[in-house]
Write a protein that holds these residues in place. Structure first.
Motif, PDB file in Angstrom:
ATOM      1  N   GLY A   1       0.843  -1.197   0.000  1.00  0.00           N
ATOM      2  CA  GLY A   1       0.000   0.000   0.000  1.00  0.00           C
ATOM      3  C   GLY A   1       0.873   1.241   0.000  1.00  0.00           C
ATOM      4  O   GLY A   1       2.064   1.175   0.351  1.00  0.00           O
ATOM      5  N   SER A   2       0.312   2.383  -0.412  1.00  0.00           N
ATOM      6  CA  SER A   2       1.154   3.588  -0.377  1.00  0.00           C
ATOM      7  C   SER A   2       1.361   4.045   1.056  1.00  0.00           C
ATOM      8  O   SER A   2       2.312   4.763   1.350  1.00  0.00           O
ATOM      9  N   ASP A   3       0.525   3.611   1.992  1.00  0.00           N
ATOM     10  CA  ASP A   3       0.789   3.888   3.412  1.00  0.00           C
ATOM     11  C   ASP A   3       2.195   3.408   3.800  1.00  0.00           C
ATOM     12  O   ASP A   3       2.931   4.110   4.493  1.00  0.00           O
TER      13      ASP A   3
ATOM     14  N   LEU B   1       4.710   5.691   2.183  1.00  0.00           N
ATOM     15  CA  LEU B   1       4.749   6.985   2.878  1.00  0.00           C
ATOM     16  C   LEU B   1       5.479   6.857   4.206  1.00  0.00           C
ATOM     17  O   LEU B   1       6.335   7.685   4.549  1.00  0.00           O
TER      18      LEU B   1
ATOM     19  N   PHE C   1      -4.403  14.330   4.813  1.00  0.00           N
ATOM     20  CA  PHE C   1      -4.537  12.888   5.057  1.00  0.00           C
ATOM     21  C   PHE C   1      -4.177  12.544   6.509  1.00  0.00           C
ATOM     22  O   PHE C   1      -3.063  12.812   6.959  1.00  0.00           O
TER      23      PHE C   1
ATOM     24  N   TYR D   1       4.695  17.619   3.124  1.00  0.00           N
ATOM     25  CA  TYR D   1       3.754  16.658   2.548  1.00  0.00           C
ATOM     26  C   TYR D   1       2.614  17.431   1.895  1.00  0.00           C
ATOM     27  O   TYR D   1       1.939  18.229   2.553  1.00  0.00           O
TER      28      TYR D   1
ATOM     29  N   CYS E   1      -0.828  16.778  -0.580  1.00  0.00           N
ATOM     30  CA  CYS E   1      -1.705  15.725  -1.072  1.00  0.00           C
ATOM     31  C   CYS E   1      -2.588  16.366  -2.138  1.00  0.00           C
ATOM     32  O   CYS E   1      -3.323  17.312  -1.853  1.00  0.00           O
TER      33      CYS E   1
ATOM     34  N   ASN F   1      -6.937  14.692   0.431  1.00  0.00           N
ATOM     35  CA  ASN F   1      -7.891  13.965   1.251  1.00  0.00           C
ATOM     36  C   ASN F   1      -7.904  14.673   2.612  1.00  0.00           C
ATOM     37  O   ASN F   1      -6.825  14.831   3.188  1.00  0.00           O
TER      38      ASN F   1
ATOM     39  N   ASP G   1       1.460  13.355  -2.517  1.00  0.00           N
ATOM     40  CA  ASP G   1       0.626  12.159  -2.467  1.00  0.00           C
ATOM     41  C   ASP G   1      -0.447  12.260  -3.548  1.00  0.00           C
ATOM     42  O   ASP G   1      -1.337  13.113  -3.488  1.00  0.00           O
TER      43      ASP G   1
ATOM     44  N   ALA H   1      -2.671   9.801  -4.481  1.00  0.00           N
ATOM     45  CA  ALA H   1      -3.542   8.621  -4.391  1.00  0.00           C
ATOM     46  C   ALA H   1      -4.751   8.746  -5.327  1.00  0.00           C
ATOM     47  O   ALA H   1      -5.291   7.747  -5.788  1.00  0.00           O
ATOM     48  N   TYR H   2      -5.162   9.999  -5.609  1.00  0.00           N
ATOM     49  CA  TYR H   2      -6.376  10.216  -6.421  1.00  0.00           C
ATOM     50  C   TYR H   2      -6.076  10.867  -7.773  1.00  0.00           C
ATOM     51  O   TYR H   2      -6.967  11.426  -8.401  1.00  0.00           O
TER      52      TYR H   2
ATOM     53  N   THR I   1      -1.097   4.869  -5.625  1.00  0.00           N
ATOM     54  CA  THR I   1      -1.635   3.625  -5.077  1.00  0.00           C
ATOM     55  C   THR I   1      -2.477   2.884  -6.113  1.00  0.00           C
ATOM     56  O   THR I   1      -3.003   3.493  -7.039  1.00  0.00           O
TER      57      THR I   1
ATOM     58  N   SER J   1      -4.986   1.204  -4.783  1.00  0.00           N
ATOM     59  CA  SER J   1      -6.145   0.968  -3.913  1.00  0.00           C
ATOM     60  C   SER J   1      -7.386   1.744  -4.319  1.00  0.00           C
ATOM     61  O   SER J   1      -8.487   1.417  -3.877  1.00  0.00           O
ATOM     62  N   LYS J   2      -7.248   2.812  -5.081  1.00  0.00           N
ATOM     63  CA  LYS J   2      -8.400   3.670  -5.344  1.00  0.00           C
ATOM     64  C   LYS J   2      -8.895   3.434  -6.778  1.00  0.00           C
ATOM     65  O   LYS J   2      -9.752   2.595  -6.987  1.00  0.00           O
TER      66      LYS J   2
ATOM     67  N   ARG K   1      -3.172  -4.511  -1.384  1.00  0.00           N
ATOM     68  CA  ARG K   1      -2.167  -3.651  -0.751  1.00  0.00           C
ATOM     69  C   ARG K   1      -0.967  -3.385  -1.667  1.00  0.00           C
ATOM     70  O   ARG K   1       0.135  -3.902  -1.436  1.00  0.00           O
ATOM     71  N   ILE K   2      -1.184  -2.568  -2.685  1.00  0.00           N
ATOM     72  CA  ILE K   2      -0.077  -2.205  -3.571  1.00  0.00           C
ATOM     73  C   ILE K   2      -0.027  -0.687  -3.726  1.00  0.00           C
ATOM     74  O   ILE K   2      -0.964  -0.063  -4.229  1.00  0.00           O
TER      75      ILE K   2
HETATM   76  C1  LIG Z   1      -6.216   5.922   0.506  1.00  0.00           C
HETATM   77  C2  LIG Z   1      -5.053   6.831   0.591  1.00  0.00           C
HETATM   78  C3  LIG Z   1      -3.728   6.366   0.643  1.00  0.00           C
HETATM   79  C4  LIG Z   1      -3.316   4.982   0.966  1.00  0.00           C
HETATM   80  O1  LIG Z   1      -3.671   4.015   0.243  1.00  0.00           O
HETATM   81  P1  LIG Z   1      -3.005   2.569   0.309  1.00  0.00           P
HETATM   82  O2  LIG Z   1      -4.178   1.675   0.304  1.00  0.00           O
HETATM   83  O3  LIG Z   1      -2.165   2.430   1.528  1.00  0.00           O
HETATM   84  O4  LIG Z   1      -2.200   2.532  -0.934  1.00  0.00           O
HETATM   85  C5  LIG Z   1      -2.693   7.272   0.629  1.00  0.00           C
HETATM   86  N1  LIG Z   1      -2.931   8.570   0.595  1.00  0.00           N
HETATM   87  C6  LIG Z   1      -4.172   9.063   0.557  1.00  0.00           C
HETATM   88  C7  LIG Z   1      -4.355  10.526   0.514  1.00  0.00           C
HETATM   89  C8  LIG Z   1      -5.267   8.216   0.578  1.00  0.00           C
HETATM   90  O5  LIG Z   1      -6.497   8.726   0.600  1.00  0.00           O
END
Ligand SMILES: *Cc1c(COP(=O)(O)O)cnc(C)c1O
Length: 332
Positions: free
Chosen positions: A70-72, A75, A96, A133, A135, A139, A164, A166-167, A190, A192-193, A201-202
């Motif tokens: 995951g990108s978590d 990060l 975030f 950071y 984003c 988020n 970041d 993610a979106y 990510t 994930s979205k 979890r990538i």
């Molecule tokens: C959802 C989200 C992530 C993390 O997603 P992972 O499932 O860990 O890849 C990272 N940053 C933001 C802003 C998010 O909303």
């Protein structure tokens, strides 16, 4: 602090911005034929095949990619590797929520920058933070940072900048281009979205090869499982039309949903992601009432400059229609 995910038992979960159209078709196919996977062995240490595929998708060299659980994970590894305990991290407030936890565990103090600052780039520069950071889209607000702001923050800071994205797929804009000339910038992404693969979890990041080496050293080996890597490769190879199609649908439904909310007298924030943030008088009470109708949303109390708000993920229109009806009933 442990993260509180939505409790089970709702019909429609609009709380976590995952792909509400489901997972791309390659997932089933890959999972139905795992013969030849050596599950008693470790996966690839740093997921080199996946790096190559993501590099192609992002338009960069594979040496500029790190992947993670995951990108978590990416990060967290980036924050640990790019700032020493006792240092500082500056971010927009609100942004975030995970970042403050990662920063705290890494011994960093967080400096919140108001998006209402007359000159946001100078506010970031004046913070003198070790790590910045950003984003974008942000988020939980959904707003994007302008290209000009990103350029000025990168030019004005003395430390590293994490962007970041993610979106990014929903905004159709990315900062990966600025990387060609900077080596203090890391862009995280990510699957994930938009890609519908949260359960696998990538996540990944794009940056200069030196920066990637540092993040990868902090991350450690074997973070992406054998199955996750296979699935991600298949989706990148075969399902990009599915990803593009559900992304387009999310953007269209976000516009329609925001327009209907506005017509009903609400003021959703201008979003370029797959969710909208709607300011409300009492978020906990609205969330509770929606929950009683089987709908989960993310509830925020007293956000800086916004107040209480609920964040609502965008999915297929029947879900959004049900949410709209429940939302207007919940106001009364
Ligand atoms: C959802 C989200 C992530 C993390 O997603 P992972 O499932 O860990 O890849 C990272 N940053 C933001 C802003 C998010 O909303």
């Amino acid at each position: 602090m442990r993260y509180t995910a939505t409790l089970p038992g709702c019909d429609i979960d609009l709380s976590d911005n995952t792909n509400l159209w489901g997972s791309p078709p390659a997932v089933k196919r890959v999972l139905s034929d795992l013969d030849g996977c050596a599950f008693s062995r470790y996966p690839s240490a740093y997921s080199d095949d996946l790096k190559r595929a993501l590099a192609r998708y992002a338009g960069v060299d594979p040496s500029m990619i790190v992947v993670g659980c995951g990108s978590d994970d990416v990060l967290d590894s980036a924050i640990r590797s790019l700032a020493a305990p006792g240092g500082t991290l500056a971010q927009l407030d609100p942004s975030f929520t995970m970042i403050a936890s990662f920063a705290a565990v890494s011994g960093l103090s967080v400096i919140g920058i108001s998006p209402a600052s007359a000159d946001m780039a100078s506010a970031f520069a004046d913070s003198n933070a070790d790590l910045i950071y950003l984003c974008s889209p942000n988020n939980p607000t959904g707003t994007v940072c302008s290209r000009d702001l990103i350029e000025r923050v990168i030019a004005g800071g003395r430390g590293y900048v994490i962007i970041d994205e993610a979106y990014a797929e929903f905004a159709g804009a990315s900062s990966i281009g600025v990387l060609q000339v900077r080596d203090n910038v890391l862009v995280t992404r990510t699957m994930s979205k938009a890609f519908g693969l949260a359960g696998f979890r990538i996540g990944y990041a794009v940056g200069s090869p030196d920066l990637i080496d540092r993040v990868e050293a902090a991350r450690g080996p074997y973070k992406v499982t054998t199955v996750s890597e296979r699935v991600a490769l298949a989706v990148l190879e075969e399902d990009m039309e599915w990803v593009a199609g559900t992304t387009r649908a999310a953007v269209a439904n976000r516009r329609r949903f925001a327009a209907e909310l506005s017509a009903a007298g609400h003021s959703p924030l201008e979003s370029e992601a797959n969710f909208v943030l709607v300011p409300v008088a009492d978020a906990a009470s609205i969330a509770r009432k929606l929950r009683a109708c089987g709908i989960a949303v993310r509830c925020f109390a007293r956000l800086a400059g916004i107040g209480d708000a609920v964040r609502i993920s965008i999915g297929p229109w029947p879900m959004m229609e049900r949410c709209l009806n429940a939302f207007s009933a919940a106001q009364s």
